[in-house]
Write a protein that holds these residues in place. Structure first.
Motif, PDB file in Angstrom:
ATOM      1  N   VAL A 133     -28.906 -53.274  -3.748  1.00 52.10           N
ATOM      2  CA  VAL A 133     -30.123 -52.191  -3.523  1.00 52.10           C
ATOM      3  C   VAL A 133     -30.134 -51.659  -2.090  1.00 52.10           C
ATOM      4  N   MET A 134     -29.879 -52.911  -1.376  1.00 47.87           N
ATOM      5  CA  MET A 134     -29.838 -52.687  -0.002  1.00 47.87           C
ATOM      6  C   MET A 134     -28.825 -51.756   0.647  1.00 47.87           C
ATOM      7  N   PHE A 135     -27.816 -52.416   0.237  1.00 45.16           N
ATOM      8  CA  PHE A 135     -26.485 -51.275   0.365  1.00 45.16           C
ATOM      9  C   PHE A 135     -26.332 -50.060   0.089  1.00 45.16           C
ATOM     10  N   LEU A 136     -26.681 -49.733  -1.284  1.00 41.04           N
ATOM     11  CA  LEU A 136     -26.883 -48.395  -1.875  1.00 41.04           C
ATOM     12  C   LEU A 136     -27.537 -47.710  -1.138  1.00 41.04           C
ATOM     13  N   THR A 137     -28.854 -48.180  -0.885  1.00 40.04           N
ATOM     14  CA  THR A 137     -29.771 -47.377  -0.255  1.00 40.04           C
ATOM     15  C   THR A 137     -29.784 -47.093   1.237  1.00 40.04           C
ATOM     16  N   PHE A 138     -29.451 -47.951   2.109  1.00 38.45           N
ATOM     17  CA  PHE A 138     -29.748 -47.858   3.310  1.00 38.45           C
ATOM     18  C   PHE A 138     -28.242 -47.663   4.046  1.00 38.45           C
ATOM     19  N   HIS A 139     -27.359 -48.243   3.441  1.00 40.34           N
ATOM     20  CA  HIS A 139     -25.929 -48.400   4.189  1.00 40.34           C
ATOM     21  C   HIS A 139     -25.039 -47.167   3.602  1.00 40.34           C
ATOM     22  N   GLY A 140     -23.909 -47.447   4.313  1.00 38.30           N
ATOM     23  CA  GLY A 140     -22.710 -46.415   3.771  1.00 38.30           C
ATOM     24  C   GLY A 140     -23.155 -44.733   4.267  1.00 38.30           C
ATOM     25  N   LYS A 141     -22.504 -43.757   3.699  1.00 41.08           N
ATOM     26  CA  LYS A 141     -22.672 -42.632   3.935  1.00 41.08           C
ATOM     27  C   LYS A 141     -23.781 -41.835   2.963  1.00 41.08           C
ATOM     28  N   PRO A 142     -24.565 -40.884   3.688  1.00 42.84           N
ATOM     29  CA  PRO A 142     -25.344 -40.307   2.577  1.00 42.84           C
ATOM     30  C   PRO A 142     -24.933 -39.629   1.601  1.00 42.84           C
ATOM     31  N   ARG A 143     -25.400 -39.756   0.431  1.00 37.29           N
ATOM     32  CA  ARG A 143     -24.942 -39.023  -0.818  1.00 37.29           C
ATOM     33  C   ARG A 143     -26.082 -37.944  -1.278  1.00 37.29           C
ATOM     34  N   ALA A 144     -27.147 -38.000  -0.558  1.00 36.47           N
ATOM     35  CA  ALA A 144     -28.011 -37.032  -0.879  1.00 36.47           C
ATOM     36  C   ALA A 144     -27.969 -35.604  -0.391  1.00 36.47           C
ATOM     37  N   SER A 145     -28.656 -34.340  -0.941  1.00 34.35           N
ATOM     38  CA  SER A 145     -28.325 -33.260  -0.396  1.00 34.35           C
ATOM     39  C   SER A 145     -28.923 -33.105   1.161  1.00 34.35           C
ATOM     40  N   LYS A 146     -28.014 -32.054   1.794  1.00 32.41           N
ATOM     41  CA  LYS A 146     -28.431 -32.027   3.135  1.00 32.41           C
ATOM     42  C   LYS A 146     -29.938 -31.589   3.373  1.00 32.41           C
ATOM     43  N   GLU A 147     -30.534 -30.895   2.423  1.00 34.17           N
ATOM     44  CA  GLU A 147     -31.983 -30.728   2.501  1.00 34.17           C
ATOM     45  C   GLU A 147     -32.860 -31.938   2.439  1.00 34.17           C
ATOM     46  N   VAL A 148     -32.492 -32.832   1.497  1.00 40.21           N
ATOM     47  CA  VAL A 148     -33.297 -33.955   1.421  1.00 40.21           C
ATOM     48  C   VAL A 148     -33.174 -34.900   2.596  1.00 40.21           C
ATOM     49  N   MET A 149     -31.830 -34.811   3.110  1.00 38.22           N
ATOM     50  CA  MET A 149     -31.516 -35.580   4.263  1.00 38.22           C
ATOM     51  C   MET A 149     -32.320 -35.279   5.563  1.00 38.22           C
ATOM     52  N   HIS A 150     -32.508 -33.820   5.683  1.00 32.87           N
ATOM     53  CA  HIS A 150     -33.041 -33.232   6.576  1.00 32.87           C
ATOM     54  C   HIS A 150     -34.620 -33.779   6.617  1.00 32.87           C
ATOM     55  N   HIS A 151     -35.347 -33.980   5.453  1.00 30.07           N
ATOM     56  CA  HIS A 151     -36.530 -34.383   5.439  1.00 30.07           C
ATOM     57  C   HIS A 151     -36.931 -35.813   5.441  1.00 30.07           C
ATOM     58  N   VAL A 152     -36.029 -36.597   5.652  1.00 28.69           N
ATOM     59  CA  VAL A 152     -36.210 -37.937   5.562  1.00 28.69           C
ATOM     60  C   VAL A 152     -36.917 -38.594   6.894  1.00 28.69           C
ATOM     61  N   HIS A 153     -37.819 -39.286   6.563  1.00 25.92           N
ATOM     62  CA  HIS A 153     -38.809 -39.481   7.948  1.00 25.92           C
ATOM     63  C   HIS A 153     -39.366 -40.821   7.577  1.00 25.92           C
ATOM     64  N   GLU A 154     -39.837 -41.762   8.515  1.00 28.87           N
ATOM     65  CA  GLU A 154     -40.471 -42.854   8.380  1.00 28.87           C
ATOM     66  C   GLU A 154     -41.826 -42.615   7.941  1.00 28.87           C
ATOM     67  N   SER A 155     -42.256 -43.274   7.091  1.00 22.09           N
ATOM     68  CA  SER A 155     -43.740 -43.276   6.473  1.00 22.09           C
ATOM     69  C   SER A 155     -44.719 -43.417   7.633  1.00 22.09           C
ATOM     70  N   PRO A 156     -45.877 -42.866   7.450  1.00 16.70           N
ATOM     71  CA  PRO A 156     -46.920 -42.964   8.482  1.00 16.70           C
ATOM     72  C   PRO A 156     -47.406 -44.619   8.591  1.00 16.70           C
ATOM     73  N   TRP A 157     -48.189 -44.685   9.732  1.00 18.03           N
ATOM     74  CA  TRP A 157     -48.590 -46.170   9.892  1.00 18.03           C
ATOM     75  C   TRP A 157     -49.638 -46.717   8.864  1.00 18.03           C
ATOM     76  N   VAL A 158     -50.260 -45.795   8.159  1.00 15.79           N
ATOM     77  CA  VAL A 158     -51.166 -46.379   7.084  1.00 15.79           C
ATOM     78  C   VAL A 158     -50.393 -47.071   5.940  1.00 15.79           C
ATOM     79  N   MET A 159     -48.876 -46.425   5.809  1.00 16.17           N
ATOM     80  CA  MET A 159     -48.032 -47.262   4.787  1.00 16.17           C
ATOM     81  C   MET A 159     -47.261 -48.417   5.562  1.00 16.17           C
TER      82      MET A 159
END
Lengths: 645, 505
Positions: A443-469
């Motif tokens: 899970v950890m390797f597939l999710t966080f490591h390696g090369k991004p496999r998501a579309s550019k658009e999705v990768m563009h939106h990737v952001h850390e969650s707000p503090w309340v989370m």
């Protein structure tokens, strides 16, 4: 602490739920959130107080009655609280995780139009769970048991416009209901045998009842074994043990905070709680105990194996939950209830953390749950990434994180139990641990490591969650790190002050037994850890270094792979055995049996006779006063004639 | 028995009857107030004062109970003719509550039909007084006086809407048939007096308990028993003495119907239990058979005929007949549990009946109130609150657990089974299934049919909050049924605690 405070502890979430649910526009979303969070946080503070009072300062347990519902002759149904050390530990787990999930949901559900409903359900669930764990009798426990099932149903199907969510919620409800029949039978049999349903009434008379047999469908059974078996069936359903596990992965259709609260930390552990609460009874039922151990061991293995190949990040964690519940069950099966509850507690923290972190990832990836469409996002999630690693390490059982203490203790206890049974459990458990390490790393390797496999658009939106989370995750992280250290005293049965009973002669029933567990051969002690490290390394190798291996391997062992990929075909088997046959039977009975036979001569026929009869009788009501008087006199005459002649 | 004129009048002996004395004086006072004020002021002030007097009566009654007058003055009021035990206390609580809510539901309806006269409230007060005397009666004379006081007031109340044809017809019918029943009762009483030489319940109970000298006596006693039971069955509208009920319920102004469906039903039922369980206990074997038949007929006719009604007030009349049938099951059980069940049932029945009528009285357009079941169609959309309250109460009426109506039926049926009347209980359950049909039909009409009637809800009336209160009451009672059960249990055991009944067994 006064009894009123205990009542408040339990009832506050209910009050908050009602206000948030019925308040509507008058209190608004913000009001609903403030009220429910306020309620559950107050509950948490009271729980901490209760925990200090009873668990830390060794206070005596408290039993108080809130009110009597029905009291007729032998049947006495009342609601109240029973707070002993077992409940105190559960209180911390339930209110702690619930409070964090409430807060986390403020961020996670921020775009949802019906947040008030969501929070109302969450608080309702919390209340039901509290009612379950504080129950002083089996009726209240059953009420809570069904109540959490209801809340789970409502929350899995929270996005009711989604077909799959609706189906999943129904599946969860129906599968657990089937198992609940076991619990109902247990309650009824208990009442028939003991004449009471309160724990303080049942447990002292166990020894006198132990010798009795109970006749059921013409066969006689040792009565305690029978009750224990029924209880086990109920517990298996709620805790998604092998055979009843099918609903749990599907339940992931619900919002992720729900998965963290209900399907990881609290409701699914109700089965384990039930076993621990009824430990005096199970200790009188050796055969069922063995069955508990076997069920647990199979579940641990089976669920872990499926977890190896899932693509959906939440489903992996769901199968992992299932597998960890298996550990708790087999711990109960070898009378190591204390170890089971200890593991329940540590597991609640790190598994809730994992789910919330997964939710944070899903949130960041624009609601994508397929791990093969993630990858390479650790830079963008600077908090979620380490938090999720800590959760995973705790799950894998790497020291010094919480899971290491509890899981290793269970394995050591299995080994120390000895015999074929102990050895089998030890091997199953270690194998499951091996697989756990592998899929956690995967899970950890597939999710966080390696090369991004998501579309550019999705990768563009990737952001850390707000503090309340992030905040609640940090709180749970503290638990995932420290709970093992702080709690390992629990493994000693004497710590529980009688809340957990272990029969003489069982391993953990004495101090010597505990010593024995701590002094098993070094090889047995360290083998699980070494194997876990090894499989983590393998995971690293195949998912980071040589990412072509998994696909090739899957092809090479195709039959095995599809067997596991299809979840051992249990769902298909059930579909064939129960769903289709039940449907066919239902159709047949409906068309032939009901419509053509029963309805024609039963309701429809009766309705016909009834309406015609009514019409005829109505004609007697003429409105003429002399008719009325006549009928009155006829009545008098008839009665007099009848009694004088 | 000592003739009255020989007894020196002891003022303190009246003490247990203090609430009744107060209410009687209050009723006279109300008349005077009404006569000396004018028009609308008269009805408003008398209505208010009537409410106050009922409440004060309850307070006095409670105080008298706390001070235990019955114990302090063991001779009782007016030479044993009056008894103020737990049973009577419970009964009067129900009667007074029914009276209070009936008065509260009155003014809106009466004003809209321009018949809000002050005499109405005086009559309600006097009827209440009559009922209180009835349930406290410990003597045939007291019983008869109480019953007639109640009945006369009710005859007038039924015909209160003088220029309405149906109302005057209802009054007349009720009066003629009621007089017939009273005549039968008097005849029964005189036979009983002739055979035993006593009018007091205690005396009759002891004499009958010791056995009768010869067969002629027993024939006369049986006739007396039949006549008295018939008269009381008429008052509770048990089949076949129920014929007046639907016509009178339909014809009388709705607030009067509310009153007639609640307080007198309770009073007559309670009186019946006292008479059967105290003076006539020795004839248990006979009256049990009679009441079994009456109970079966009543449950059956009440449930069956309610199905075909189109007018809501007629439907509720049959529904109340059916409910009386269920209560008679508890009476027939002949045990303390049975009586307790009936007492619980009565409290529940009163709450539900008041709630149902309150809903009806809160639904009107201009000055026209709902009349037929079709008027209720689509209520879930036009008046969701009222529809919800109505649904809750009708579900309870149908006996859907865990609503409180279920407990009422459960208690009487289980008492019957415990007393060995299994078949009666089974028939009761079957009839309650039929009864569930008309309850569910109301819900179906409200929630699934399209309707034309659009009620005006903008002017708040008492009926609205009473409907809410009753619906809430149904819920609260469902949860705290235990409290009601215990209170009824105390009342029931006081009915069985009297010495002569103990002596017989």
């Amino acid at each position: 602490m006064t009894t009123d405070m205990y009542f408040a502890l339990v009832l506050l979430p209910l009050a908050a739920s009602v206000v948030a649910g019925l308040g509507g526009k008058r209190i608004g979303d913000a009001g609903a959130m403030a009220i429910t969070i306020g309620g559950v946080v107050t509950s948490l503070l009271l729980s901490i107080w209760a925990f200090i009072d009873i668990a830390v300062l060794n206070g005596s347990s408290v039993e108080a009655e809130l009110y009597t519902w029905i009291s007729t002759g032998t049947l006495n149904l009342s609601f109240g609280v029973l707070i002993d050390k077992l409940t105190a530990v559960m209180l911390i787990v339930v209110t702690g995780v619930s409070a964090m999930v409430h807060i986390y949901s403020v961020g996670y559900m921020s775009h949802d139009p019906s947040r008030a409903r969501f929070f109302s359900y969450l608080s309702l669930f919390t209340f039901m769970m509290l009612a379950l764990i504080t129950a002083p009798n089996m009726v209240q426990m059953f009420l809570g048991w069904e109540g959490v099932g209801l809340a789970s149903y409502l929350l899995i199907g929270f996005w009711f416009k989604k077909e799959s969510a609706n189906l999943a919620s129904m599946k969860a409800f129906i599968v657990t209901r089937v198992a609940d029949v076991g619990l109902i039978l247990a309650v009824l049999t208990t009442f028939a045998v003991f004449g009471t349903l309160s724990f303080s009434g049942i447990f002292p008379s166990l020894d006198t009842v132990a010798a009795k047999d109970y006749v059921f469908f013409g066969h006689s059974f040792p009565v305690l074994e029978l009750i224990a078996l029924f209880l086990l069936i109920g517990a298996m359903g709620k805790s998604a043990q092998f055979g009843f596990h099918t609903w749990l992965p599907d339940a992931m259709e619900g919002p992720t905070p729900v998965s963290a609260l209900i399907h990881a930390a609290t409701m699914v552990t109700a089965g384990v709680f039930l076993l621990a609460r009824m430990s005096p009874l199970f200790e009188h039922a050796e055969a069922v105990l063995t069955l508990v151990a076997i069920v647990g061991a199979i579940t641990a293995m089976f669920a872990a194996s499926i977890g190896l190949v899932q693509r959906d990040i939440k489903r992996v964690i769901a199968y992992s939950t299932c597998s960890q519940l298996g550990y708790m069950f087999f711990a109960c099966g070898i009378s190591a209830y204390s170890a089971a509850i200890f593991h329940l507690m540590t597991h609640a923290f790190f598994k809730a953390l994992l789910f919330l972190a997964a939710g944070s990832v899903i949130h960041a990836m624009s609601d994508e749950q397929d791990m093969f469409k993630m990858g390479g996002i650790r830079k963008y999630l600077p908090y979620t990434y380490p938090l999720m690693w800590i959760g995973s390490l705790a799950l894998m059982g790497i020291p010094p994180f919480a899971g290491f203490f509890s899981k290793d203790f269970i394995l050591e206890a299995a080994y120390a139990t000895g015999g074929d049974m102990g050895l089998m459990l030890y091997i199953f458990g270690t194998a499951a641990a091996l697989m756990t390490a592998f899929y956690s790393c995967r899970v950890m390797f597939l999710t966080f490591h390696g090369k991004p496999r998501a579309s550019k658009e999705v990768m563009h939106h990737v952001h850390e969650s707000p503090w309340v989370m992030v905040g609640p995750m940090m709180f749970l992280c503290v638990g995932a790190v420290l709970a093992g250290w702080l709690g390992h005293g629990m493994t000693d049965t004497h710590w529980w002050n009688g809340a957990i009973y272990i029969a003489e002669g069982h391993l953990l029933g004495s101090h010597e037994g505990l010593e024995e567990v701590h002094h098993i051969p070094l090889l047995a002690k360290f083998a699980p850890l070494v194997l876990v490290l090894f499989s983590s390394w393998v995971a690293y190798w195949v998912y980071i270094k040589r990412s072509d291996i998994p696909a090739r391997f899957a092809k090479a062992v195709d039959p095995l792979y599809s067997w596991v990929m299809n979840k051992w075909y249990v769902d298909e088997l059930y579909d064939l055995l129960f769903v289709r046959t039940a449907r066919a039977l239902g159709l047949m009975l409906w068309r032939r049996g009901d419509e053509n036979t029963i309805n024609r001569f039963g309701p429809d026929g009766m309705a016909y006779v009834t309406t015609r009869g009514s019409e005829a009788l109505r004609r007697l009501q003429t409105g003429y006063i002399y008719h009325y008087a006549f009928i009155l006199i006829v009545g008098v005459m008839a009665l007099i004639t009848w009694f004088i002649l | 028995m000592t003739p009255f004129n020989m007894m020196p009048f002891d003022w303190f002996a009246v003490a247990p009857a203090l609430p009744e004395v107060f209410l009687a004086c209050a009723a006279m006072g109300l008349l005077i107030v009404g006569v000396f004020s004018r028009g609308e002021v008269a009805s408003r002030s008398v209505g208010g004062l009537a409410l106050v007097s009922l409440v004060v009566t309850y307070v006095i009654m409670h105080a008298a109970k706390v001070a235990d007058f019955q114990q302090a003055f063991p001779k009782g009021a007016v030479g044993f003719m009056f008894v103020a035990d737990e049973f009577a206390f419970y009964a009067k609580g129900l009667i007074l509550a029914a009276g209070v809510f009936s008065i509260l539901l009155t003014p809106d309806f009466m004003n809209r039909n321009s018949i809000n006269k002050f005499e109405y409230y005086v009559l309600i007060t006097l009827a209440t007084l009559g009922m209180m005397i009835m349930v406290s009666a410990n003597d045939l004379l007291a019983m008869y006086v109480g019953m007639e006081l109640m009945s006369f007031c009710l005859y007038i109340l039924a015909a209160f809407w003088r220029d309405n044809l149906k109302s005057s017809e209802a009054g007349l019918k009720y009066f003629v048939l009621g007089s017939l029943a009273s005549g039968l009762m008097l005849y029964g009483m005189s036979l009983l007096y002739g055979m035993t030489g006593d009018t007091s319940f205690d005396g009759i109970g002891i004499l009958l308990g010791n056995g009768l000298p010869n067969i002629e006596h027993s024939v006369a006693i049986t006739v007396a028993l039949v006549l008295m039971i018939v008269a009381m069955a008429f008052k509770v509208s048990a089949v076949p003495f129920h014929m007046w009920t639907p016509d009178v319920y339909e014809g009388a102004p709705t607030p009067v119907t509310v009153f007639m469906a609640t307080a007198p039903k309770a009073a007559a039922m309670l009186l019946m239990m006292r008479v059967l369980y105290q003076p006539l206990l020795a004839l248990e074997d006979q009256w049990m058979q009679m009441l079994t038949v009456l109970s079966l007929l009543t449950m059956g006719i009440g449930s069956l005929l309610a199905i075909v009604q189109t007018n809501i007030k007629r439907l509720l009349a049959y529904s109340s007949i059916g409910n009386v049938g269920f209560m008679l099951v508890g009476v027939v059980a002949g045990t303390e549990d049975g009586v307790q069940g009936v007492l619980v049932y009565l409290a529940i029945y009163l709450t539900m009946t008041i709630g149902l009528f309150a809903v009806l009285l809160s639904l009107r357009r201009k000055n026209v109130f709902v009349e037929t079941i079709d008027d209720l169609a689509g209520l879930a959309r036009t008046a969701p609150g009222a529809a919800f309250a109505m649904m809750l109460i009708t579900f309870s009426l149908a006996g859907v657990p865990p609503l409180v109506g279920f407990f009422g039926k459960f208690y009487v049926f289980s008492a019957a089974i415990a007393a060995g009347q299994t078949w009666l209980a089974i028939s009761g359950v079957l009839f309650s299934v039929i009864a569930a049909y008309y309850c569910l039909r109301i819900v179906k009409v409200m929630y699934f049919d399209e309707g034309k009637f659009r009620p005006e809800l903008n002017q708040p009336s008492n009926a609205q909050w009473i409907a809410v209160l009753a619906a809430a009451g149904v819920l609260v009672m469902s949860v705290f049924i235990d409290v009601l059960d215990h209170t009824a249990g105390r009342a029931a055991s006081s009915l069985f605690r009297l010495e002569h009944t103990v002596a017989r067994h």
